[in-house]
Design a protein around this motif. Sequence first.
Motif, PDB file in Angstrom:
ATOM      1  N   VAL A 113       9.975  52.188 -45.272  1.00  0.00           N
ATOM      2  CA  VAL A 113       9.786  50.706 -44.722  1.00  0.00           C
ATOM      3  C   VAL A 113       8.836  49.963 -45.218  1.00  0.00           C
ATOM      4  O   VAL A 113       8.338  48.577 -45.543  1.00  0.00           O
ATOM      5  N   ARG A 114       7.689  50.657 -44.279  1.00  0.00           N
ATOM      6  CA  ARG A 114       6.654  49.696 -44.409  1.00  0.00           C
ATOM      7  C   ARG A 114       6.235  49.654 -45.970  1.00  0.00           C
ATOM      8  O   ARG A 114       5.465  49.217 -46.607  1.00  0.00           O
ATOM      9  N   LEU A 124       8.283  43.518 -50.309  1.00  0.00           N
ATOM     10  CA  LEU A 124       8.223  42.360 -49.590  1.00  0.00           C
ATOM     11  C   LEU A 124       6.748  41.167 -49.576  1.00  0.00           C
ATOM     12  O   LEU A 124       7.824  39.827 -49.981  1.00  0.00           O
ATOM     13  N   ARG A 125       5.924  41.931 -48.793  1.00  0.00           N
ATOM     14  CA  ARG A 125       4.799  40.993 -49.123  1.00  0.00           C
ATOM     15  C   ARG A 125       4.281  40.293 -50.402  1.00  0.00           C
ATOM     16  O   ARG A 125       3.884  39.235 -50.670  1.00  0.00           O
ATOM     17  N   HIS A 126       4.535  41.407 -51.334  1.00  0.00           N
ATOM     18  CA  HIS A 126       3.911  41.128 -52.259  1.00  0.00           C
ATOM     19  C   HIS A 126       4.797  40.180 -53.381  1.00  0.00           C
ATOM     20  O   HIS A 126       4.025  38.544 -53.806  1.00  0.00           O
ATOM     21  N   GLU A 127       5.679  40.099 -52.718  1.00  0.00           N
ATOM     22  CA  GLU A 127       6.729  38.792 -53.536  1.00  0.00           C
ATOM     23  C   GLU A 127       7.291  37.804 -53.047  1.00  0.00           C
ATOM     24  O   GLU A 127       6.951  36.865 -53.528  1.00  0.00           O
ATOM     25  N   VAL A 128       6.735  37.614 -51.708  1.00  0.00           N
ATOM     26  CA  VAL A 128       6.784  36.404 -50.928  1.00  0.00           C
ATOM     27  C   VAL A 128       5.336  35.675 -51.628  1.00  0.00           C
ATOM     28  O   VAL A 128       5.031  34.787 -51.795  1.00  0.00           O
ATOM     29  N   SER A 129       4.357  36.377 -52.115  1.00  0.00           N
ATOM     30  CA  SER A 129       2.917  36.156 -51.898  1.00  0.00           C
ATOM     31  C   SER A 129       3.575  35.242 -53.974  1.00  0.00           C
ATOM     32  O   SER A 129       3.181  34.739 -54.196  1.00  0.00           O
ATOM     33  N   SER A 130       4.232  36.369 -54.176  1.00  0.00           N
ATOM     34  CA  SER A 130       4.545  35.545 -56.236  1.00  0.00           C
ATOM     35  C   SER A 130       5.572  34.094 -55.556  1.00  0.00           C
ATOM     36  O   SER A 130       5.075  33.364 -56.680  1.00  0.00           O
ATOM     37  N   VAL A 131       6.492  33.994 -54.662  1.00  0.00           N
ATOM     38  CA  VAL A 131       7.137  33.026 -54.706  1.00  0.00           C
ATOM     39  C   VAL A 131       6.720  32.045 -54.232  1.00  0.00           C
ATOM     40  O   VAL A 131       6.635  31.050 -54.487  1.00  0.00           O
ATOM     41  N   GLN A 132       5.604  32.371 -53.514  1.00  0.00           N
ATOM     42  CA  GLN A 132       3.978  31.505 -52.779  1.00  0.00           C
ATOM     43  C   GLN A 132       4.082  29.961 -53.963  1.00  0.00           C
ATOM     44  O   GLN A 132       4.096  29.502 -54.034  1.00  0.00           O
ATOM     45  N   GLY A 133       3.476  31.344 -54.975  1.00  0.00           N
ATOM     46  CA  GLY A 133       2.904  31.061 -56.269  1.00  0.00           C
ATOM     47  C   GLY A 133       3.480  30.332 -57.002  1.00  0.00           C
ATOM     48  O   GLY A 133       3.569  29.270 -57.488  1.00  0.00           O
ATOM     49  N   VAL A 134       4.949  30.725 -57.390  1.00  0.00           N
ATOM     50  CA  VAL A 134       6.109  29.841 -58.413  1.00  0.00           C
ATOM     51  C   VAL A 134       5.754  28.788 -57.396  1.00  0.00           C
ATOM     52  O   VAL A 134       6.111  27.897 -57.735  1.00  0.00           O
ATOM     53  N   LYS A 135       6.890  28.709 -56.623  1.00  0.00           N
ATOM     54  CA  LYS A 135       6.784  27.416 -55.601  1.00  0.00           C
ATOM     55  C   LYS A 135       5.056  26.415 -55.623  1.00  0.00           C
ATOM     56  O   LYS A 135       5.328  25.510 -56.108  1.00  0.00           O
TER      57      LYS A 135
END
Length: 687
Positions: free
Chosen positions: A154-155, A161-172
Amino acid sequence: MRSSCHSISSGSESDLESDYENVKLPRSSLHDLRRQSTGHNVSGEMSDGRHVEYNSRHSNTRKHFARSALQYTNSLDRNKSGDEMLTGTASTMMQPLVTLAPMVLHPQMTQGPVGHCVSALMEMPTCPALCELRAQIQELSRSVETCTREVVDVRREVGTLRHEVSSVQGVKDDLDDIRENIERLEEQTRKRKLRLLEQGLTCFLAYSIFSAVLGMFQFGYNTGVINAPQSVIEDFIVEAYTKRYGGIKEEVRNRATVIYAIAVAIFAVGGMIGGFGGGILANKLGRKRGLLLNNLMGIAGACLMGFCKYPNSYEMLIIGRFIIGFYCGLNTSLVPMYISEIAPLTLRGGLGTVNQLGVTIGLLVSQVLGIQQLLGNPEGWHLLLGITLCPAILQLVLFSFCPESPRHLLITKNREEEARKALRRLRASHHIEADIEEMKAEERAEQAEARTTLCQLIRTTSLRNPLVIAIVMQLSQQLSGINAVFYYSTVLFKNAGLSEEAAKYATTGIGVIMVTMTLISIPLMDKAGRRTLHLWGLGGMFIFSIFITISLLVKELIQWVTYLSVVSVLLFVVFFAVGPGSIPWMITAELFSQGPRPAAMSLAVLVNWMANFLVGIGFPALNAGLSSYVFLPFSILLAFFWVFTYRKVPETRNKTFEEIAAIFKSREDRKIFGDKPSGSDTEESPM
């Protein structure tokens, strides 16, 4: 555990005795164990110093061990009959004894009675409840290990997920930047379009358009010139045929009628070939050079027709008509293309109507000159056909001073400096950046389809809708019945009851009405819109084609209906001039961007000339077969064309070529995703 203990306590006395025997610990051994645990020397094998050190180190443990053993012995003596106390005390005593014995006993002690006691205690069977507890503890340990592994997974997933959230934020953030850029480009496009809408007509632009429209004048003139002197030309053919082959006058007359029909129809055959090759010529040589070289064909055809009388050669007449048809076919492809590319955005509709104005003026001039008092007589008919030499020479001279299409120079040839120079001449201004940016935007949008061939045009899905619209629009012009009026108007008026002289004047009236209504439609084209005017034109033609059919049916019963027939034909022509006369030529050039435009124009013009040929060659047979119902097939076709225009044709008024292409792209996207039309692509019909 309570149940397990109860099962032990409920056992018989013999069972307890058996368990007691299994322990194999006599009381004397237990007493010896107690004495050894309190510090007495064992067998005298260890020195006093080592015993003292050993006893001092483990005195407390030994005392506790001896005390536990003593309690165990006493409990056995006192409670041998008590099952419950025996079981509980045994369970309590065994565990510390088994655990502590290896730790506290000296190695030498394990060889005596103490060793036997410890071994017996360690071999004593444990309580089932303790085994069950041990198993549960082991299972719990395994569960803890599994949970630990899952926590690690899980960790790891949380980190992903944190990395993907960062990527999504970059895409946004990137999407926000793109959105800002799009809004900025839209604002720039809006400002550029406003600047384009401010452009007007200049003297040099008018000169260039006049020089180009001479080609469309030739098309109109040669379409109508053969109509008025029909009887005179047939007499010439009869005379030439009789001089060569002789024969019965009636048979020769029939042959002359066939030869005349060939001379009429061969013009359309040449037009088909020329129109189909117009796109190739436009790409190879450019619009300007193509039109200049085409005039050589016009001069050759005019000479053949003008001199055919002197050697009595109707073959020269037919060949001349074929060449002049080829010449006119090229003009119908090149001229609308050139005018649409040099016209400002606000004037593109009105200047596109000038194409039809040139055609109608050519028709009118041919009808006026075809009057018997002028050139429509045995002495002047060949001059009537050969006079087309003059516009060809005039265009050859005037068009030499006109610039090449700036769009062709910039997008097709990549000659930006020459395109700028041409625009400065056409706009009479140095402020041409708005035009250049609009052309570059079109170039960027159409880079993938530059130099589209005819096969690619037909196979490309995104171009299929505009191609179908262009073809149907051309058919709506030719299959509306107007060519039947142009070619055989004199015969139609005679059948309606007019004399031959009156029929010729009525035919001339058609030309006057065509010119007048075309002039009226020029300002309407950019105010009412192409689609609206086309719907009005088709609707009016449908109504008056019904009136023509009715008047032809009852002309023998009611005498004044003859005038209704004439009026219906004239109004039929009026509505043709409003919409179907000019719009198909213009909208075909507007529906396509720079890449596929030449190929699309070639195919559309080919279809136009094929329909022209079919009407020209088939109308006499249709007239003979249907008689008074001859316009009924045209009425049915007009109804179909009206419905098609209402449902499929977009409005192109005040839209750039890029915006028109976007209309069809949005339609294609809605078709893929199943969305309903928004209604913004087409304007509601006024009908």
